[in-house]
Every structure is written in C-alpha cells, then in structure tokens.
Write an enzyme that holds these catalytic residues in place. Sequence first.
Site, PDB file in Angstrom:
ATOM      1  N   GLU A  46       0.816  -1.213   0.000  1.00 38.06           N
ATOM      2  CA  GLU A  46       0.000   0.000   0.000  1.00 38.06           C
ATOM      3  C   GLU A  46       0.852   1.266   0.000  1.00 38.06           C
ATOM      4  OE1 GLU A  46      -2.974   0.272  -0.707  1.00 38.06           O
ATOM      5  OE2 GLU A  46      -3.518  -1.833  -0.609  1.00 38.06           O
ATOM      6  N   TYR A 129      -6.272   6.929   3.795  1.00 43.46           N
ATOM      7  CA  TYR A 129      -6.337   5.876   2.784  1.00 43.46           C
ATOM      8  C   TYR A 129      -5.640   4.598   3.252  1.00 43.46           C
ATOM      9  CZ  TYR A 129      -5.060   2.799  -0.876  1.00 43.46           C
ATOM     10  OH  TYR A 129      -4.882   1.636  -1.573  1.00 43.46           O
ATOM     11  N   ASP A 147      -9.103   6.454  -2.778  1.00 45.35           N
ATOM     12  CA  ASP A 147      -7.892   6.859  -3.487  1.00 45.35           C
ATOM     13  C   ASP A 147      -8.330   7.513  -4.796  1.00 45.35           C
ATOM     14  OD1 ASP A 147      -8.785   4.757  -4.988  1.00 45.35           O
ATOM     15  OD2 ASP A 147      -6.788   4.009  -5.426  1.00 45.35           O
TER      16      ASP A 147
END
Length: 371
Positions: A46, A129, A147
Amino acid sequence: MTLDVPALDAGRLAAIRAPLLAWYDRQKRDLPWRRTKEPYAIWLSEVMLQQTQVSTVIPYWERFLARFPSVQALAAAPLEDVLAAWKGLGYYSRARNLHRAAQEVTAQFGGRFPSTAKALLTLPGFGRYTAGAVASIAFGEEAPLVDGNVARVLSRLFVVEGLPGDRAREARLWALAGALVKGERPGDFNQALMEHGATVCRPERPLCLLCPVREACLAYQTGRTAELPPAKVRATPKLLTLALAVWPHGDTLLFARRAEKGLFGGLWELPAVEVAPGAPEAEAATRLSEALEVPLTAQGVLGTVKRQLTHRALTLHLLRVTGPQRPSRAAAFHELRWCTPAQASELGMSTAMQRALDAALAKGVLPDVAR
DNA sequence: GACACGTGGCT
DNA sequence: TAGCCAAGTGT
C-alpha cells in the site's frame, strides 16, 4: 455540509456491491500482494503504491520483502539500507515513515500490527487511505478508503461534483465509500472499487460497455462520464538549479548524504548546493567551498543534467573540483564519504542524482580501472 | 487549504 | 512531444 447519503438506498447499494464483487472475482489481476495475508506485506504494498503505478511497484515489493522479510527486520535495519532498497521509487519520505512505523510497531505493539484503521492512523505514513486499506484488506475491518481510483468511480456512479481537494466533495466521497463497504469481504470490496477504476472506469475513455455497474451509474445515464471527475489543477513547476561537486581522488569521488527532510531527504548525492539559474562557475565553486568547509578549485563544468519532477524543474550542473584538503565532514551534510562507483551503486540515491553521476563518469573523471 | 514531495508510463 | 497521471501523506 451534508454527510448523509440520500442517493444510496438499500436497493442502489445492492445494485453496486454485488456486481462489483462478482466482477472482481472474475477479472482481478494476479498481483503478488494479493497472494499473501501478511499485514506487513500488505502494508508495504500500500505504501509503495501511493502515487506509483502497479508495474513499477512489483519488482520493488519483491526485492524489499526479500531484504526485510518482517516488520522486526525492517525496524532493526539502518535507515540508510532502507533508503537504498527504495532507490528509484521516489517520494522517499514514504521509506523514512515506513521505517519509523516499523520501529513503533515493534516497540509499542510488541511487533504485532494494530488491526483497526483508527489505531493504524496513529503510525507515521498512515493517512486515511492507507489505514483503511490495511484495516480492510489485512484485518477484514469494514473500513472505507478513497484513493484516486475510488474518487473517480464514485464521482461517476453518483455524479459527485466539485474539484479534487474540495472539502464537501471529499466528505461526500468518504461517506459513499463508508456506506458501500459495509458487508461481506470489505477488503475485497475496496480492492474491487480500485481495480475497477484502474482497468475499466479509467480516466480517459472508460470502458463503459464492459462495466458491471453501468446500469447504476448516473454519469453513464446522463452522458457525463467524460467530464467527471474534473482534472486536478496543477501548479507550474518551480525551477531548482543545483551545482554538484565532482571531486575525483584516486578511484573515488566525494559523496554526501542529504539532510533527512525535504527533497531527496536522507539520500546520497554528489555534494550539492543551490545556485541561481544563471550563476557563473566561480560562484558555484564558492558555494560548494563554503558548504564543504574547505578551499577548492573549480576545474570546469563537465555537463548539465535536466530532470522534470512534478513540482520542480531540476537543473544539475556538474562542476569538476579539487582542493588541498579532502573533507570528511561538513555541517551542511549528514555525512561525507569517498566512494568508488561500485560502492556508490549500493547507496540510496535519487534517479536524478544517478543520472548526474552517470554523466560525470561518462566524461572520464575517474581512471578506467575504476569504471 | 495549499504546497512539497519522484518517477516512469502513456497519449 | 510535452503534459498528464498513478493504490497519498505531512506540514
């Protein structure tokens, strides 16, 4: 500002959730981080994927995990080694924050990741996020995420108006994402939303004929897919001109490590100082002499390298220098080190600086045996 | 809220 | 080609 979600009744919710999940199960790409349930590995993916394309990330992710196989291994490593593994990936504060977060997880959570978005949010490098992504994908929490992909998909599905950055728009998008993620397989649903944005609901020429939620899409129904969402307004890049010291000694050159904040923070470089765009060679030499805290003699400009960053137009002037005292430390730099090209290749260095170094070496500043 | 922060791929 | 864009965060 309204935070309720009137456009999302139970029927509409079902008309989006189920087809999107089913589509994801059929069409998802086989990405390496989708083969693991290890929170550390998912977290790493991520962070690497922030503002970075999937194809770029894959080899970095695999090498990084091989080199730092656990959060403990990462926490125990010197930052310098972490930055070296991040070399070329950009946005180096991600690597610095990753390293700090690993140390906090090890020290404060006994090496086990916190499992909720709320707790993850307290760690460096975890914004809204990434907290939602790790909580939902690694731990199955019904935590939303937004996102660029999700913002685009939801903007079209629900005709969310407003420019990127607009507070009401962001709140609306998060509220929609929060309502949609409730239910089975929240991690897969979040990934379905992103995957859909990346492959079907693309920025340009979305593939609406292949879209599993076309019937539920207000933008599709009203012919507005091309105008939603509006593009970001970008500032014109500022000019940044640096003079770089190319100081050969034997088969080595002088390298410096930059301060840990700001552009290329913590990375190695040919010692650099900012100069005015049209500054003469003599002025650049004076600035470098001051920064390195030794007298030095300029021996000519070896060349100029230009790099375009998102917010900077970088001009790097390569100045060949020498002097009677070789510096080993200077306040302007974290550290100084004399390195052969082979040693330098192991250092964490930006791509911009790597290009400059390559240009200097191509000019033959070192004896052939050193290259 | 605006800006800083990298890089490579795509059109 | 030059510009746009990508699984954002920190200040």
